[in-house]
Design a protein around this motif. Structure first.
Motif, mmCIF file in Angstrom:
data_model
loop_
_atom_site.group_PDB
_atom_site.id
_atom_site.type_symbol
_atom_site.label_atom_id
_atom_site.label_comp_id
_atom_site.label_asym_id
_atom_site.label_seq_id
_atom_site.Cartn_x
_atom_site.Cartn_y
_atom_site.Cartn_z
ATOM 1 N N TRP A 30 -39.700 18.073 -46.498
ATOM 2 C CA TRP A 30 -38.711 16.844 -46.133
ATOM 3 C C TRP A 30 -38.791 16.918 -44.593
ATOM 4 O O TRP A 30 -38.827 15.868 -43.932
ATOM 5 N N HIS A 33 -41.595 14.905 -43.607
ATOM 6 C CA HIS A 33 -41.375 13.704 -43.895
ATOM 7 C C HIS A 33 -40.342 12.953 -42.558
ATOM 8 O O HIS A 33 -40.695 11.911 -42.295
ATOM 9 N N VAL A 34 -39.372 13.634 -42.499
ATOM 10 C CA VAL A 34 -38.455 13.082 -41.356
ATOM 11 C C VAL A 34 -39.330 13.115 -40.078
ATOM 12 O O VAL A 34 -39.083 11.946 -39.250
ATOM 13 N N GLN A 36 -42.344 12.667 -39.691
ATOM 14 C CA GLN A 36 -43.298 11.558 -39.659
ATOM 15 C C GLN A 36 -42.891 10.184 -39.452
ATOM 16 O O GLN A 36 -43.349 9.306 -38.707
ATOM 17 N N LYS A 37 -41.564 10.085 -40.093
ATOM 18 C CA LYS A 37 -40.831 8.908 -40.035
ATOM 19 C C LYS A 37 -40.362 8.540 -38.541
ATOM 20 O O LYS A 37 -40.551 7.452 -38.219
ATOM 21 N N GLU A 38 -39.687 9.508 -37.978
ATOM 22 C CA GLU A 38 -39.513 9.494 -36.552
ATOM 23 C C GLU A 38 -40.540 9.111 -35.860
ATOM 24 O O GLU A 38 -40.517 8.314 -34.583
ATOM 25 N N ASP A 40 -43.366 7.572 -36.621
ATOM 26 C CA ASP A 40 -43.744 6.068 -36.775
ATOM 27 C C ASP A 40 -42.921 5.272 -36.327
ATOM 28 O O ASP A 40 -43.480 4.211 -35.629
ATOM 29 N N GLU A 41 -41.810 5.646 -36.021
ATOM 30 C CA GLU A 41 -40.694 4.483 -35.605
ATOM 31 C C GLU A 41 -40.847 4.565 -33.936
ATOM 32 O O GLU A 41 -40.762 3.674 -33.231
ATOM 33 N N HIS A 44 -43.842 2.649 -33.399
ATOM 34 C CA HIS A 44 -43.756 1.217 -33.077
ATOM 35 C C HIS A 44 -42.954 0.542 -32.154
ATOM 36 O O HIS A 44 -43.102 -0.258 -31.772
#
Length: 316
Positions: A30, A33-34, A36-38, A40-41, A44
């Motif tokens: 988890w 995942h968090v 990686q998401k941050e 990626d954001e 971006h």
């Protein structure tokens, strides 16, 4: 009972350890995942910022190229025109035999200066037309030339308008102190200036060459009345009468201020030979009050008196 508890303890410990292992694995997944998401954001947003920066840089670079292109052709045309008006005012206007008053248009002035009336007149008209052409081109292509800041943009537009009014404003005669006498004059009004500039346009939006221009104005037939009016102003300026010469000198001096401004904004060398012409029998102080060399900025203007105070003042 104790035996049962003893038997169950290892199983519970093993289950707890397994549960802990599962929770640890799930928690790590988890968190990964968090993260990686941050990540990626963030990447971006970083990419968007990078693209925006590149676009702004390209826009500024393009804008700088446009400013450089147009401001320098206006600068060069202003330098050429001012130089000719200086010669017209300081040399020809005081000469005993000005070249523009020669009866033969192809007769050389002298062996030392083999200038002819035809060439001097046509080349002066061309220099005016060239300057008007680039001002008209800016208005046609861009509407106005936008510099790196509003202060420079406003000053450029003001100096252009100042030159325009130096040629067009008939009320300038009032500054001679002869308000009761109407001097002979030939203003070149705003739309006449535009017409002279547009006369130089070719189909490819570029200016006519001097050779083509001079061949087209050999006679007054077929050329705009505005060019004939400009011709009359030039010939009148060496006739030692009327307001013609004063108008030419005012225009030459207004060009000097534009030249200095464009040299500064383009970071170019300022030529010492570019100087203003002395104007006699003319209220220069009043003219500079009406048309200062730089526009008056809003913060330097007197503040308006509040209506309540104005009423109180009037009542006393």
């Amino acid at each position: 009972m104790n035996d049962i508890i003893t038997m169950l303890l290892p199983s519970a410990a093993a289950g707890g350890a397994a549960a802990y292992g599962v929770m640890k694995t799930l928690g790590k997944g988890w968190m990964d995942h968090v993260f990686q998401k941050e990540n990626d954001e963030f990447r971006h947003r970083l990419k968007l910022l990078e693209n925006q920066t590149i676009k702004e840089y390209e826009k500024k670079e393009k804008s700088d190229l446009v400013i450089k292109k147009y401001s320098r052709v206006v600068l060069q045309s202003a330098i050429d025109l001012q130089d000719r008006l200086w010669h017209l005012s300081e040399k020809q206007a005081v000469s005993r035999s000005p070249i523009l008053l020669f009866s033969e248009d192809n007769k050389p002035s002298s062996s030392v200066w083999p200038m002819t009336q035809r060439h001097y007149l046509s080349s002066t008209l061309f220099l005016f037309s060239q300057y008007f052409f680039w001002i008209a081109r800016i208005k046609k292509d861009l509407q106005y030339l936008e510099f790196s800041n509003n202060l420079e943009t406003n000053r450029f537009n003001y100096l252009i308008k100042r030159i325009e009014r130096s040629l067009a404003e008939s009320s300038l005669q009032k500054l001679t102190g002869k308000s009761n006498v109407r001097l002979s004059d030939q203003p070149i009004f705003q739309l006449m200036q535009i017409e002279i500039g547009e006369f130089l346009f070719e189909e490819n939006n570029e200016p006519k060459t001097f050779l083509k221009f001079s061949s087209m104005i050999k006679s007054d037939d077929g050329i705009p009345d505005s060019i004939i009016a400009l011709k009359n102003l030039l010939i009148g300026s060496v006739s030692k009468q009327g307001f013609y010469l004063t108008r030419v000198k005012i225009t030459a001096n207004a060009l000097v201020d534009l030249i200095k401004f464009l040299n500064e904004t383009n970071k170019l060398y300022q030529a010492d030979c570019i100087e203003k012409i002395k104007i006699s029998n003319f209220n220069n102080d009043e003219y500079n009050r009406i048309w200062p060399a730089a526009p008056i900025q809003p913060e330097s203007l007197p503040k308006a008196v509040p209506r309540s105070l104005e009423n109180k003042k009037n009542s006393t």
